[in-house]
Scaffold this active site. Structure first.
Site, mmCIF file in Angstrom:
data_model
loop_
_atom_site.group_PDB
_atom_site.id
_atom_site.type_symbol
_atom_site.label_atom_id
_atom_site.label_comp_id
_atom_site.label_asym_id
_atom_site.label_seq_id
_atom_site.Cartn_x
_atom_site.Cartn_y
_atom_site.Cartn_z
ATOM 1 N N ASP A 1 1.212 -1.048 -0.196
ATOM 2 C CA ASP A 1 0.479 0.129 0.167
ATOM 3 C C ASP A 1 0.444 1.344 -0.117
ATOM 4 O O ASP A 1 2.263 1.259 0.434
ATOM 5 C CB ASP A 1 -0.815 -0.203 1.325
ATOM 6 C CG ASP A 1 0.131 0.248 2.652
ATOM 7 O OD1 ASP A 1 0.825 -0.225 2.550
ATOM 8 O OD2 ASP A 1 -0.545 1.063 3.509
ATOM 9 N N HIS B 1 1.803 -9.123 -3.985
ATOM 10 C CA HIS B 1 0.491 -7.715 -3.560
ATOM 11 C C HIS B 1 1.593 -6.049 -2.949
ATOM 12 O O HIS B 1 1.643 -5.943 -2.436
ATOM 13 C CB HIS B 1 -0.427 -8.156 -1.741
ATOM 14 C CG HIS B 1 -1.310 -7.402 -2.331
ATOM 15 N ND1 HIS B 1 -2.051 -7.308 -2.450
ATOM 16 C CD2 HIS B 1 -1.925 -6.303 -1.047
ATOM 17 C CE1 HIS B 1 -3.321 -6.592 -2.489
ATOM 18 N NE2 HIS B 1 -3.109 -5.573 -1.090
ATOM 19 N N ASP C 1 1.191 -17.175 -5.259
ATOM 20 C CA ASP C 1 2.130 -16.626 -5.742
ATOM 21 C C ASP C 1 1.208 -15.147 -6.592
ATOM 22 O O ASP C 1 1.154 -15.481 -7.793
ATOM 23 C CB ASP C 1 3.290 -16.714 -6.324
ATOM 24 C CG ASP C 1 4.113 -15.786 -7.068
ATOM 25 O OD1 ASP C 1 4.023 -14.432 -6.997
ATOM 26 O OD2 ASP C 1 4.558 -16.155 -8.091
ATOM 27 N N GLU D 1 2.308 -10.159 0.479
ATOM 28 C CA GLU D 1 2.326 -8.316 0.395
ATOM 29 C C GLU D 1 4.128 -8.283 0.666
ATOM 30 O O GLU D 1 4.860 -9.512 0.934
ATOM 31 C CB GLU D 1 1.847 -7.738 0.987
ATOM 32 C CG GLU D 1 1.833 -6.651 1.003
ATOM 33 C CD GLU D 1 0.553 -5.608 1.774
ATOM 34 O OE1 GLU D 1 -0.548 -6.049 2.093
ATOM 35 O OE2 GLU D 1 0.744 -4.476 1.535
HETATM 36 O O1 G3I Z 1 -1.422 -10.712 18.610
HETATM 37 C C1 G3I Z 1 -2.687 -12.216 17.800
HETATM 38 C C2 G3I Z 1 -1.342 -13.286 18.653
HETATM 39 O O2 G3I Z 1 -2.302 -12.846 20.029
HETATM 40 C C3 G3I Z 1 -2.673 -14.658 17.922
HETATM 41 O O3 G3I Z 1 -2.391 -15.574 18.580
HETATM 42 C C4 G3I Z 1 -1.910 -14.723 16.378
HETATM 43 C C5 G3I Z 1 -3.205 -15.971 15.969
HETATM 44 O O4 G3I Z 1 -2.810 -16.063 14.224
HETATM 45 O O5 G3I Z 1 -2.351 -13.606 15.700
HETATM 46 C C6 G3I Z 1 -2.214 -12.233 16.291
HETATM 47 O O6 G3I Z 1 -2.616 -10.627 15.618
HETATM 48 C C7 G3I Z 1 -2.106 -11.084 14.371
HETATM 49 C C8 G3I Z 1 -1.237 -9.377 14.497
HETATM 50 O O7 G3I Z 1 -1.420 -9.517 13.516
HETATM 51 C C9 G3I Z 1 0.007 -9.328 15.761
HETATM 52 O O8 G3I Z 1 1.104 -9.923 14.657
HETATM 53 C C10 G3I Z 1 -2.843 -11.396 13.779
HETATM 54 O O9 G3I Z 1 -3.855 -12.217 13.696
HETATM 55 C C11 G3I Z 1 -2.920 -10.700 12.278
HETATM 56 O O10 G3I Z 1 -4.004 -10.847 11.383
HETATM 57 C C12 G3I Z 1 -2.043 -9.108 12.365
HETATM 58 O O11 G3I Z 1 -1.073 -9.242 10.686
HETATM 59 C C13 G3I Z 1 -1.045 -8.274 10.604
HETATM 60 C C14 G3I Z 1 -2.160 -7.535 9.182
HETATM 61 O O12 G3I Z 1 -1.129 -6.129 9.184
HETATM 62 C C15 G3I Z 1 -3.189 -7.050 9.419
HETATM 63 O O13 G3I Z 1 -3.275 -6.739 10.941
HETATM 64 C C16 G3I Z 1 -0.019 -7.902 10.407
HETATM 65 O O14 G3I Z 1 1.373 -7.915 11.112
HETATM 66 C C17 G3I Z 1 0.570 -6.604 9.657
HETATM 67 O O15 G3I Z 1 2.460 -7.064 8.786
HETATM 68 C C18 G3I Z 1 0.338 -6.546 8.044
HETATM 69 O O16 G3I Z 1 0.521 -4.966 8.371
HETATM 70 C C19 G3I Z 1 -0.065 -4.557 6.514
HETATM 71 C C20 G3I Z 1 -0.738 -2.875 7.034
HETATM 72 O O17 G3I Z 1 -1.444 -3.268 7.986
HETATM 73 C C21 G3I Z 1 -0.895 -2.132 6.144
HETATM 74 N N1 G3I Z 1 0.638 -2.430 5.137
HETATM 75 C C22 G3I Z 1 0.593 -3.500 5.054
HETATM 76 C C23 G3I Z 1 1.432 -4.563 6.093
HETATM 77 C C24 G3I Z 1 1.573 -4.988 5.498
HETATM 78 O O18 G3I Z 1 0.751 -6.646 4.918
HETATM 79 O O1 9MR Z 2 -4.021 -3.542 0.037
HETATM 80 C C1 9MR Z 2 -3.833 -4.242 1.050
HETATM 81 C C2 9MR Z 2 -2.386 -4.622 2.470
HETATM 82 O O2 9MR Z 2 -2.018 -3.585 2.096
HETATM 83 C C3 9MR Z 2 -2.983 -4.330 3.299
HETATM 84 O O3 9MR Z 2 -1.845 -5.546 3.929
HETATM 85 C C4 9MR Z 2 -4.591 -5.213 3.560
HETATM 86 C C5 9MR Z 2 -4.914 -5.635 4.777
HETATM 87 O O4 9MR Z 2 -5.144 -4.553 5.982
HETATM 88 O O5 9MR Z 2 -5.355 -4.763 2.697
HETATM 89 C C6 9MR Z 2 -5.287 -4.575 1.969
HETATM 90 O O6 9MR Z 2 -5.842 -4.021 0.930
HETATM 91 C C7 9MR Z 2 -7.555 -5.133 0.402
HETATM 92 C C8 9MR Z 2 -8.492 -4.943 2.426
HETATM 93 O O7 9MR Z 2 -8.099 -5.041 3.350
HETATM 94 C C9 9MR Z 2 -9.515 -5.517 1.366
HETATM 95 N N1 9MR Z 2 -10.119 -5.677 0.563
HETATM 96 C C10 9MR Z 2 -8.997 -6.010 -0.691
HETATM 97 C C11 9MR Z 2 -8.042 -5.221 -0.186
HETATM 98 C C12 9MR Z 2 -6.442 -5.620 -1.517
HETATM 99 O O8 9MR Z 2 -7.008 -5.131 -3.256
#
Ligand code: G3I
Ligand code: 9MR
Length: 599
Positions: free
Chosen positions: A197, A524, A570, A579
């Site tokens: 993003d 992604h 992939d 991503e």
């Molecule tokens: O903290 C809980 C833990 O208690 C539990 O046991 C575990 C089970 O799956 O989940 C843990 O939470 C996870 C959290 O990360 C902390 O590690 C969530 O499931 C998981 O969905 C979450 O994922 C994060 C994701 O955003 C969604 O919020 C990723 O770490 C994080 O790298 C990712 O970051 C995104 C940004 O929001 C937007 N930009 C892209 C980036 C990469 O995808």
């Molecule tokens: O593109 C977004 C990515 O950077 C984030 O890590 C992810 C989780 O927050 O979300 C992606 O956006 C998606 C959205 O959450 C759900 N609809 C589809 C989007 C991707 O096209």
């Protein structure tokens, strides 16, 4: 000469084997074949192994034979797999081939033959096999630069126009103060796009800068001479002595971070559009951008980053260091006065408009952030108040391992271990904790792992971003353990983590774009997707994630019952497994550079 047993290679056998494999592979992934090995290269004296994931149709695993030939087709190794065992995660039957005896640089082909299937794979032995990869993983950040065009000669074929000037950013209602009421326009240009993003998040930037600058301190000589072909205007490189390229690149993000500090010392959690953009080029994006809510976590990660940067850049730019020191001190003071302001996006959206639905990087425990910020401020200033906080927050070390964006305590532990002369007693405790944490994984590498890896042998090793946060970081921890103890076992296990990332794994992908024979090719990543030339090189993909939060969105379909270590697509829409991010690439290059510097 090829040995006679390979005269038994027949087209029909190959067709049968391919059909069996195709049925096993999922909808979006290509068939990466049953031979899994590091596709980028081995250093001459490194341990070298490959894994065969036996096709289900294999009748007699023990009939497998292996031959390795060199570039002129001479046989240099002939034998049988050392081990036949089941992958503890997927249950799949695998065999390990150990060809560490090979030492000469060159291109090789490994032929595997079994009455049920035949396959071949190429590999390379050369000096500094990870140099180019390290360079690409660092250059990835140049491509992520917001607010500027990427241009030749620096773009190396991937130039693109500027986007997101971020000189007209609105203060969101959640961040309004008397001095900066809602709708106030501020300027916050530069920095790197976070990931696939286009938003910029302080928590994740802070963690990234921590690992980055610590990697620099860990291998200063190595990075001082590493050329990245990046523009350095506006960075402190004009100062004598010249600033190394990797510090110049980091400065592009650090200067942006500085703009995120409010007048009272608190730091905005993120700079974001309200909802994620489509898969368009940066210059096509026109949504308004906001700075959102000051939080304790963001402010502490900022404080730690600024204090660390003030120390690292001291030889290059005294004006910057004075500014960074002041910023760090004011941020820490704000966090002390506001110790529990957490980023709770749903709650914030109930109270303020417009709604914000982009990445949350939420974290409801900031003990580790206090520990890291206090440690960096103490290392910088040596002031008693920070020393007392180091003592106060160090008690929870067990919960600080391993470090990730939301748990930065281990960064403080490693900093203290690297500056142990300043502290009495507890560095020993930290070292014990680190080694104790690594021990079961190292043990598993040689007892249960079909990939001879300290990573990937348990279901819990697979989650969002695990390639970095699980595998690469474990490799980096091994490098620290190696530095602290001199025990070669840690170096070997750091190499094993990298082998895993580069192809010796359950999916057969080399998870770095543009590298290896079966690289991640459809990440992604808006910058890749929207570029006429396609996928940018040097980016690490998130990795297998059995939680599959993206399942069924945008056509993402995981095959039913796919094992945890194969929950990877992939496929561009798969944001939960494919991503790329700034915080994931930093662990990759910390690992590759660390290994490259040793050899
Ligand atoms: O903290 C809980 C833990 O208690 C539990 O046991 C575990 C089970 O799956 O989940 C843990 O939470 C996870 C959290 O990360 C902390 O590690 C969530 O499931 C998981 O969905 C979450 O994922 C994060 C994701 O955003 C969604 O919020 C990723 O770490 C994080 O790298 C990712 O970051 C995104 C940004 O929001 C937007 N930009 C892209 C980036 C990469 O995808
Ligand atoms: O593109 C977004 C990515 O950077 C984030 O890590 C992810 C989780 O927050 O979300 C992606 O956006 C998606 C959205 O959450 C759900 N609809 C589809 C989007 C991707 O096209």
């Amino acid at each position: 000469m090829k040995p006679s047993l390979f005269h038994s290679f027949t087209p029909s056998l190959l067709i049968a084997a391919s059909a069996a494999l195709l049925s096993a592979c999922n909808h979006f992934n290509p068939d990466n074949g049953p031979i899994r090995l590091n596709q980028v290269g081995f250093a001459p004296l490194q341990e070298m192994t490959a894994t065969i994931v036996l096709p289900d149709s294999t009748v007699d695993p023990y009939a497998t034979t292996v031959v390795i030939t060199n570039a002129i087709d001479d046989t240099v190794w002939i034998g049988v797999p050392a081990v036949t065992m089941n992958n503890p995660v997927s249950g799949k039957r695998c065999q390990i081939i150990d060809f560490s005896a090979l030492e000469r640089e060159g291109d090789y082909t490994l032929f595997v033959s079994n009455p049920s299937f035949s396959e071949a794979a190429h590999f390379i032995i050369k000096n500094h096999p990870y140099r180019e990869l390290t360079r690409a993983a660092l250059r990835a950040y140049y491509h992520q630069r917001a607010s500027m065009a990427t241009e030749e000669p620096y773009a190396e074929g991937y130039a693109r126009p500027a986007g997101h000037p971020d000189d007209h950013v609105l203060v969101h209602a959640s961040a309004a103060t008397a001095e900066r009421p809602e709708g106030t326009v501020i300027s916050s240009p530069g920095g790197w796009y976070d990931a696939g993003d286009y938003n910029k998040y302080i928590v994740n930037s802070g963690y990234t800068m921590g690992v980055w600058l610590m990697a620099y301190e860990f291998n200063r000589d190595y990075f001082d001479t590493l050329q990245l072909n990046i523009p350095v205007t506006g960075n402190p490189s004009s100062v004598t002595p010249p600033c190394p390229d990797m510090l110049s690149e980091a400065m592009y993000n650090i200067r942006w971070m500085m703009t995120m500090q409010d007048l009272d010392g608190g730091v905005y959690h993120k700079l974001t559009e309200p909802n994620f953009e489509g898969f368009i080029r940066p210059d096509q994006c026109k949504k308004p951008r906001y700075v959102v809510m000051k939080t304790t976590a963001a402010t502490l990660d900022f404080a730690a980053t600024m204090a660390l940067a003030a120390r690292v850049y001291a030889p290059y730019d005294s004006a910057f260091c004075a500014q960074a020191t002041d910023a760090a001190i004011r941020a820490y003071a704000w966090a002390q006065a506001h110790p529990e302001v957490y980023y709770d996006q749903p709650a914030m959206n109930k109270q303020f408009k417009p709604e914000i639905t982009t990445g949350a990087y939420d974290d409801f425990d900031v003990t580790d952030e206090f520990f890291w910020a206090a440690t960096e401020l103490h290392l910088l200033t040596k002031a008693k108040e920070y020393a007392l906080d180091v003592i106060r927050y160090k008690s929870q070390i067990a919960g600080y391992l391993p470090a990730v964006w939301g748990n930065v305590g281990e960064l403080a532990m490693l900093e203290i271990l690297m500056h142990r002369d300043l502290y009495q007693g507890f560095p020993d405790e930290f070292q014990d904790a680190l080694l104790h944490h690594l021990e079961p994984y190292l043990d598993e590498a040689t007892t249960v792992s079909v990939f001879l890896s300290p990573y990937g042998n348990r279901e819990e090793d697979f989650f969002w971003g695990c390639n970095s946060e699980g595998c690469c970081w474990r490799g980096v921890e091994c490098l620290y353990a190696y530095r602290l103890t001199g025990d070669q076992r840690y170096r070997i296990n750091a190499e094993r983590c990298l082998n895993y990332i580069l192809g010796q794994n359950a999916t057969g992908f080399c998870y770095v774009t543009g590298f290896g024979t079966h690289p991640t090719s459809h990440p992604h990543h808006r910058l890749s997707y929207s570029h006429a030339k396609g996928t940018l090189p040097g980016f690490l993909a998130g990795g297998p994630n059995p939680a599959r939060q993206d399942a069924e969105t945008d056509g993402v379909k995981y095959p039913k019952n796919v094992p945890a270590d194969e929950s990877y697509l992939d496929y561009q829409p798969s944001y939960a497994s494919n991503e790329v991010t700034i915080n994931w690439n930093v662990t990759l290059f910390a690992l590759t550079a660390g290994l490259d510097a040793i050899r």
